[in-house]
Every structure is written in structure tokens, then in C-alpha cells.
Design an enzyme around this catalytic site. Structure first.
Site, PDB file in Angstrom:
ATOM      1  N   LYS A  65       0.812  -1.221   0.000  1.00  0.00           N
ATOM      2  CA  LYS A  65       0.000   0.000   0.000  1.00  0.00           C
ATOM      3  C   LYS A  65       0.844   1.268   0.000  1.00  0.00           C
ATOM      4  O   LYS A  65       0.379   2.325  -0.401  1.00  0.00           O
ATOM      5  CB  LYS A  65      -0.955   0.011   1.188  1.00  0.00           C
ATOM      6  CG  LYS A  65      -2.095  -0.994   1.046  1.00  0.00           C
ATOM      7  CD  LYS A  65      -3.428  -0.306   1.007  1.00  0.00           C
ATOM      8  CE  LYS A  65      -4.600  -1.213   0.764  1.00  0.00           C
ATOM      9  NZ  LYS A  65      -4.529  -2.564   1.334  1.00  0.00           N
ATOM     10  N   SER A  90      -8.704   1.737   8.775  1.00  0.00           N
ATOM     11  CA  SER A  90      -8.102   1.295  10.028  1.00  0.00           C
ATOM     12  C   SER A  90      -6.977   0.335   9.719  1.00  0.00           C
ATOM     13  O   SER A  90      -6.383  -0.245  10.592  1.00  0.00           O
ATOM     14  CB  SER A  90      -9.152   0.639  10.919  1.00  0.00           C
ATOM     15  OG  SER A  90      -9.868  -0.308  10.167  1.00  0.00           O
ATOM     16  N   GLU A 216      -9.572 -13.953  -3.781  1.00  0.00           N
ATOM     17  CA  GLU A 216     -10.267 -13.307  -2.660  1.00  0.00           C
ATOM     18  C   GLU A 216     -10.716 -14.363  -1.655  1.00  0.00           C
ATOM     19  O   GLU A 216     -10.725 -15.553  -1.944  1.00  0.00           O
ATOM     20  CB  GLU A 216     -11.428 -12.445  -3.164  1.00  0.00           C
ATOM     21  CG  GLU A 216     -12.500 -13.191  -3.915  1.00  0.00           C
ATOM     22  CD  GLU A 216     -13.538 -12.261  -4.531  1.00  0.00           C
ATOM     23  OE1 GLU A 216     -13.567 -11.053  -4.229  1.00  0.00           O
ATOM     24  OE2 GLU A 216     -14.351 -12.765  -5.317  1.00  0.00           O
ATOM     25  N   GLY A 220     -15.916 -13.755   1.062  1.00  0.00           N
ATOM     26  CA  GLY A 220     -16.159 -12.440   0.452  1.00  0.00           C
ATOM     27  C   GLY A 220     -15.846 -12.465  -1.031  1.00  0.00           C
ATOM     28  O   GLY A 220     -14.918 -11.809  -1.490  1.00  0.00           O
ATOM     29  N   ASP A 222     -17.142 -11.192  -3.700  1.00  0.00           N
ATOM     30  CA  ASP A 222     -17.886 -10.205  -4.500  1.00  0.00           C
ATOM     31  C   ASP A 222     -17.273  -9.982  -5.876  1.00  0.00           C
ATOM     32  O   ASP A 222     -17.985  -9.746  -6.846  1.00  0.00           O
ATOM     33  CB  ASP A 222     -17.984  -8.865  -3.757  1.00  0.00           C
ATOM     34  CG  ASP A 222     -16.625  -8.266  -3.496  1.00  0.00           C
ATOM     35  OD1 ASP A 222     -15.915  -8.797  -2.619  1.00  0.00           O
ATOM     36  OD2 ASP A 222     -16.253  -7.298  -4.186  1.00  0.00           O
ATOM     37  N   SER A 316       1.324  -9.901  -0.303  1.00  0.00           N
ATOM     38  CA  SER A 316       0.957  -8.476  -0.268  1.00  0.00           C
ATOM     39  C   SER A 316       1.329  -7.726   1.006  1.00  0.00           C
ATOM     40  O   SER A 316       1.494  -6.512   0.976  1.00  0.00           O
ATOM     41  CB  SER A 316      -0.547  -8.328  -0.528  1.00  0.00           C
ATOM     42  OG  SER A 316      -1.287  -8.996   0.477  1.00  0.00           O
TER      43      SER A 316
HETATM   44  C1  LIG Z   1      -5.214  -3.588   1.065  1.00  0.00           C
HETATM   45  C2  LIG Z   1      -4.606  -4.939   1.060  1.00  0.00           C
HETATM   46  C3  LIG Z   1      -5.000  -5.927   0.148  1.00  0.00           C
HETATM   47  C4  LIG Z   1      -6.117  -5.697  -0.871  1.00  0.00           C
HETATM   48  O1  LIG Z   1      -5.748  -4.696  -1.791  1.00  0.00           O
HETATM   49  P1  LIG Z   1      -6.806  -4.026  -2.776  1.00  0.00           P
HETATM   50  O2  LIG Z   1      -6.029  -3.062  -3.569  1.00  0.00           O
HETATM   51  O3  LIG Z   1      -7.874  -3.400  -1.932  1.00  0.00           O
HETATM   52  O4  LIG Z   1      -7.387  -5.126  -3.594  1.00  0.00           O
HETATM   53  C5  LIG Z   1      -4.345  -7.138   0.166  1.00  0.00           C
HETATM   54  N1  LIG Z   1      -3.353  -7.402   1.043  1.00  0.00           N
HETATM   55  C6  LIG Z   1      -2.962  -6.489   1.938  1.00  0.00           C
HETATM   56  C7  LIG Z   1      -1.854  -6.836   2.868  1.00  0.00           C
HETATM   57  C8  LIG Z   1      -3.554  -5.218   1.980  1.00  0.00           C
HETATM   58  O5  LIG Z   1      -3.146  -4.309   2.873  1.00  0.00           O
END
Ligand SMILES: *Cc1c(COP(=O)(O)O)cnc(C)c1O
Length: 331
Positions: A65, A90, A216, A220, A222, A316
């Protein structure tokens, strides 16, 4: 053109493209970590594929992010930068905005629920963000955010449905493809779809033959429903340990990019996420949060179709409460 077509053309958002991902990469150069691409002989032996793990759990503030947040703030003009930015979250997006804003000398206001985990409030403040709390049960965070933004002239930066955020997130897949070369498949987790749509922009340009899968939580799904229905489907807040993917719907920008480029959307159960978290800890010595395990779990499950192939996995994030992490590992 008919009236309805005209109306559709007028309201269709301008989607980011690969040029925006490249521009984001130039802004992030020397600021974001170029995270490692890990290999694991054990993972390859178990799956029969050649796996390349892009480790965004080792990114600044612990998740990809940071990329989108920094790119979005860096793209502001002088007036926007002087006024400051606002985010409501949050989770990882709040910390990403707070850190990116501090690095760029911009004031960040973060709207968070008063009962958010103390560690998250502290981390966001620690990165220099001004935290404004609200009562989750009595107040509406969007109304509060809009009022604050209007009063203070702040620019609201949403967590995924924003062109610069999407482009920034796409730089992780771009780096992975630069380093690993063309991949046969790429697995990417998704909540609101910012990371997935950015990854799709990078992969479509750099490795057009690569099959990109969104992943996903089972509870969830969606995005899978939206893909099948051909429109954005909204679900109730899902119950899952993948707290970064508890979104209820895709965005106006992320949906069309995903619809046009993704091979398919897969789902993973919470039990599989825990198994995958243990695999990462035990075999690869890395701490990965539940949401960060989605793509790897799906890649392992899909491996029979990718024997001997080169498969990318985006890990991620790694921000998991240590007490909860200990419980997951202990099983
Ligand atoms: C926000 C987040 C996601 C999902 O990312 P999106 O861009 O909303 O699809 C996945 N893994 C982590 C660690 C995140 O912080």
C-alpha cells in the site's frame, strides 16, 4: 449516439494505463523498497511449478500500500500538497498514507474508528499522521471525512478506487516481471482490486501471455460474483481472517480493468490461509499476514495446471498482530 450511450460515455471514468505505472515507478525509485523475489525449493517440490514470490511484506510499513499512497500524494500539485491529505481506514492504507505524507512533507489526517486496535492507532500516529477518531456505531466515517476534507481543503485519497493508487500498486508486479522475466501465470490477492488492477496493467503490457488470477476470501467473493454478473456486485462485510480483503465491492476504476484483463477470480478458505501462513513461517522464514497468504494459497491449489511453469505470487503484506499470529501458528 443514443442518449443512454452518451450518458454512459460521459460518466465512464478515465482508466489508468501502463504509462501511469511507469510514471509511478519513476516517482517511487529510491523511496519504496525494491522488495526481494524469493524462491523456495520446497514450494517448487510441493507444487511442481517454479514459483516466484514478490515479498511486499518486506515493503516499507509492511505492505504494498505504500506504493499507491506515495504515488497519489506525489502526484498532487503544490496547492494540494500544502493543504494536506485525508484517508479513512483502520488498516494498511492509513499507515501508508501517514508515512508517504511525512516523507513528502505533507500533512496527513487519518479518520479511524475509536475502537481500532491500539497498535494500529499508535503505528499511524508514529508515522506522523493526525488521527481523528469516530464512534463506529453512531457516526458515519464518510460523512466525517467529507466534512473534514471540505473544512480543511484536504484531498481525500481512497484505498483503491483512484488512478494514481492503482498505478502505484502496479509497480510491484512490474518489478516482479522485470526480475523474473515473462511469467506463465501470476496470482494476486484482492479486496477492492487496486493491487490486482495495477498488476493487470503491468502484466498486459510486459507479459501479454501471462494468465493473471485474482484471489479473494471464500467468505467475500464479490469480485467473482461481479465478474460473472458483468457488473459491480455488493455483498455484506465478509467474515474472514483476511482483514485486508474485507471489502464489499470493487470500484468504478478497478472493476472495468479487472473485467477486461483477468483470467479468473479464485477463492481461498480461512483454513487454507492459516496453513499458508505456517508454510511461510516454517519453510521460508517470513512473516505474512492472512490477507498476504491469499495468492500463494490459490497458486498452491491451482498448481496441477501449472506443472513446470513459471508462476508469480504477490505476497501483499506482513502486518499481523503478534498475539493473533502466535495463535495461528500454534493452531
Ligand atoms: C489492502 C490490502 C490488500 C487488498 O488490496 P486491494 O487493492 O484493496 O485489492 C491485500 N493485502 C494487503 C496486505 C492489503 O493491505
Amino acid at each position: 449516439m443514443s442518449d443512454s450511450l452518451l450518458a454512459a460515455a460521459e460518466t465512464a471514468p478515465t482508466l489508468p494505463g501502463f504509462a501511469d505505472v511507469r510514471l509511478a515507478a519513476s516517482r517511487l525509485a529510491g523511496v519504496a523498497h525494491r522488495t526481494p523475489v524469493l524462491r523456495s525449493a520446497t514450494a517448487d517440490a510441493i507444487t511442481g511449478a517454479q514459483l516466484f514470490f514478490k515479498c511486499e511484506n518486506l515493503q516499507r510499513m509492511g505492505a504494498f500500500k505504500f506504493r499507491g499512497a506515495y504515488n497519489a500524494i506525489a502526484a498532487l500539485d503544490d496547492i494540494g500538497r500544502r493543504a494536506g491529505v485525508l484517508a479513512f481506514s483502520s488498516g494498511n492504507h492509513a499507515q501508508a498514507i501517514a508515512l508517504a505524507a511525512r516523507l513528502l512533507g505533507v500533512k496527513a489526517t487519518i479518520v479511524m474508528p475509536a475502537d481500532a486496535p491500539a497498535a494500529k492507532l499508535a503505528a499511524t500516529r508514529g508515522y506522523g499522521g493526525e488521527v481523528v477518531t469516530y464512534d463506529r456505531f453512531a457516526e458515519d466515517r464518510e460523512a466525517i471525512s467529507n466534512r473534514l476534507a471540505a473544512e480543511r481543503g484536504l484531498t481525500l485519497i481512497p484505498p483503491y478506487d483512484h488512478a494514481e493508487v492503482i498505478a502505484g500498486q502496479g509497480t510491484a508486479a512490474m518489478e516482479l516481471l522485470e526480475e523474473a522475466g515473462p511469467l506463465d501465470a501470476l496470482f494476486v490477492c484482492l479486496g477492492g482490486g487496486g493491487l490486482l488492477s495495477g498488476s493487470l496493467l503491468a502484466a498486459s503490457a510486459m507479459a501479454p501471455a501471462c494468465a493473471v488470477f485474482g484471489v479473494e476470501p471464500e467468505a467475500g467473493d464479490d469480485a467473482r460474483q461481479s465478474l460473472r454478473a458483468g457488473r459491480i456486485v455488493t455483498i455484506p462485510v465478509p467474515k474472514t481472517i483476511a482483514d485486508g480483503a474485507m471489502t464489499t465491492h470493487l470500484g468504478r476504476l478497478t472493476f472495468p480493468i479487472i473485467r477486461d484483463h483477468v483470467r479468473d477470480i479464485l477463492t481461498v478458505s480461512d483454513a487454507r490461509l492459516v496453513e499458508q501462513m505456517r508454510f511461510f513461517a516454517e519453510r521460508m522464514k517470513i512473516v505474512v499476514e492472512p490477507t498476504g497468504c491469499l495468492a500463494a494459497a490459490a497458486a498452491f491449489d491451482a498448481a496441477p495446471a501449472w506443472q513446470g511453469k513459471r508462476v508469480g505470487v504477490i505476497v501483499s503484506g506482513g502486518n499481523v498482530d503478534l498475539a493473533a499470529y502466535a495463535r495461528y501458528l500454534a493452531g
